[in-house]
Design a protein around this motif. Sequence first.
Motif, PDB file in Angstrom:
ATOM      1  N   ARG A   1       0.833  -1.204   0.000  1.00 46.62           N
ATOM      2  CA  ARG A   1       0.000   0.000   0.000  1.00 46.62           C
ATOM      3  C   ARG A   1       0.874   1.263   0.000  1.00 46.62           C
ATOM      4  O   ARG A   1       0.541   2.273  -0.612  1.00 46.62           O
ATOM      5  CB  ARG A   1      -0.920   0.012   1.221  1.00 46.62           C
ATOM      6  N   LEU A   2       1.995   1.197   0.702  1.00 47.26           N
ATOM      7  CA  LEU A   2       2.918   2.332   0.717  1.00 47.26           C
ATOM      8  C   LEU A   2       3.457   2.605  -0.692  1.00 47.26           C
ATOM      9  O   LEU A   2       3.497   3.760  -1.135  1.00 47.26           O
ATOM     10  CB  LEU A   2       4.083   2.063   1.676  1.00 47.26           C
ATOM     11  N   VAL A   3       3.852   1.549  -1.383  1.00 44.05           N
ATOM     12  CA  VAL A   3       4.386   1.701  -2.743  1.00 44.05           C
ATOM     13  C   VAL A   3       3.337   2.347  -3.643  1.00 44.05           C
ATOM     14  O   VAL A   3       3.647   3.253  -4.431  1.00 44.05           O
ATOM     15  CB  VAL A   3       4.837   0.330  -3.305  1.00 44.05           C
ATOM     16  N   GLU A   4       2.088   1.916  -3.507  1.00 40.81           N
ATOM     17  CA  GLU A   4       1.020   2.525  -4.301  1.00 40.81           C
ATOM     18  C   GLU A   4       0.903   4.018  -3.988  1.00 40.81           C
ATOM     19  O   GLU A   4       0.828   4.852  -4.895  1.00 40.81           O
ATOM     20  CB  GLU A   4      -0.314   1.827  -4.039  1.00 40.81           C
ATOM     21  N   SER A   5       0.903   4.346  -2.694  1.00 39.75           N
ATOM     22  CA  SER A   5       0.780   5.757  -2.297  1.00 39.75           C
ATOM     23  C   SER A   5       1.954   6.589  -2.805  1.00 39.75           C
ATOM     24  O   SER A   5       1.771   7.714  -3.280  1.00 39.75           O
ATOM     25  CB  SER A   5       0.689   5.874  -0.771  1.00 39.75           C
ATOM     26  N   LEU A   6       3.167   6.042  -2.709  1.00 37.86           N
ATOM     27  CA  LEU A   6       4.353   6.781  -3.156  1.00 37.86           C
ATOM     28  C   LEU A   6       4.324   7.013  -4.660  1.00 37.86           C
ATOM     29  O   LEU A   6       4.927   7.966  -5.163  1.00 37.86           O
ATOM     30  CB  LEU A   6       5.628   6.039  -2.751  1.00 37.86           C
ATOM     31  N   GLY A   7       3.595   6.163  -5.388  1.00 34.76           N
ATOM     32  CA  GLY A   7       3.445   6.360  -6.829  1.00 34.76           C
ATOM     33  C   GLY A   7       2.762   7.675  -7.157  1.00 34.76           C
ATOM     34  O   GLY A   7       2.886   8.202  -8.275  1.00 34.76           O
ATOM     35  N   THR A   8       2.063   8.236  -6.173  1.00 35.85           N
ATOM     36  CA  THR A   8       1.400   9.536  -6.346  1.00 35.85           C
ATOM     37  C   THR A   8       2.403  10.630  -6.690  1.00 35.85           C
ATOM     38  O   THR A   8       2.075  11.605  -7.371  1.00 35.85           O
ATOM     39  CB  THR A   8       0.664   9.929  -5.050  1.00 35.85           C
ATOM     40  N   LEU A   9       3.624  10.486  -6.211  1.00 29.43           N
ATOM     41  CA  LEU A   9       4.636  11.520  -6.420  1.00 29.43           C
ATOM     42  C   LEU A   9       4.950  11.716  -7.908  1.00 29.43           C
ATOM     43  O   LEU A   9       5.456  12.761  -8.310  1.00 29.43           O
ATOM     44  CB  LEU A   9       5.913  11.164  -5.654  1.00 29.43           C
ATOM     45  N   ASP A  10       4.634  10.705  -8.715  1.00 28.60           N
ATOM     46  CA  ASP A  10       4.870  10.796 -10.157  1.00 28.60           C
ATOM     47  C   ASP A  10       3.628  11.245 -10.918  1.00 28.60           C
ATOM     48  O   ASP A  10       3.640  11.304 -12.147  1.00 28.60           O
ATOM     49  CB  ASP A  10       5.331   9.437 -10.702  1.00 28.60           C
TER      50      ASP A  10
END
Length: 334
Positions: free
Chosen positions: A283-292
């Motif tokens: 879930r963290l990886v998905e959220s961090l994808g927001t930065l792109d």
Amino acid sequence: MKTRTLGKTGPQVSMLGLGCMGMSDFYGPADRGESIATIHAALDAGVTLLDTGDFYGMGHNEMLIAEALQGRNRDQVEISVKFGALRDPAMSWIGLDTRPEAVKTFLTYTLRRLGTDYIDIYRPARLDPAVPIEETVGAIADMVKAGYVRHIGLSEVGAATLRRAAAVHPIADLQIEYSLISRGIEDEILPTCRELGIGITAYGVLSRGLISGHWTKERAGQDFRAMSPRFQGENLDANLALVERLRGVADRIGVSVAQVAIAWVAAQGEDIVPLVGARRRDRLVESLGTLDVTLSADDLTALSAVVPKGAAAGGRYPEAHLAHMDSEKTASQH
């Protein structure tokens, strides 16, 4: 990692913060090893803001963070702590205490549990109706002078309280719920923060998972969300229908529902830092994808069309809770 500064006087932090509450409380059992691995993954990805409360698991969350930070450079992390909420051994809520003596006592426990000499941002969890905000902020200001606290924050307070608090000491940020389906701060609170130079750390950006794109009716009733009006009965049906409309826009942009929802909050201003409550690395990886994700003006228009302001069915908390929340009171009620 992109960064943002919390208000005129606050620290520079990562563009996304990690809310650690769910690792200890409210959302059912969490896996301790996975929680620590998730904190480590966040830190390794450049997340610097960790958000907690001394009443999340009644000290458990602070001790979990302390464990996760072992061997790390403390000065590279900003720890934000809420205090003041009182609970009994059954974990029921039994009030608030933000008297100056309580501020200093709660802080002492927090410093010990976190194994640190200072807290980056310290804030009362709610406005205590029995204690003037000036007294609470004044007590934290004493702790700033003494070096135990770096910055003062607030949580879920209204515009009038923000003004009173800021007259005593600079306020770095207001922590408050803000999402596509919780936009109440836009009327009065957000403009006041901007006038006073106070940043926003936005929690509930996925409305406790409701607009994450992962929520299903089968999960209802298993944790504290069962008491939330938005997760109940016909409200849940209506809100999940909203999520499907959101999914249509997300698919067109080429991102997940959670990513578009977080990106929308981040796009509302450079003074806003979304907190993501990931309890697991995936879930963290998905959220961090927001930065792109960069939302165009057309994307924002499309999102407003499928999820207009006030579209959610049901309140963000039960009525009994909202009645006691300063942030829900209009200026005329102060």
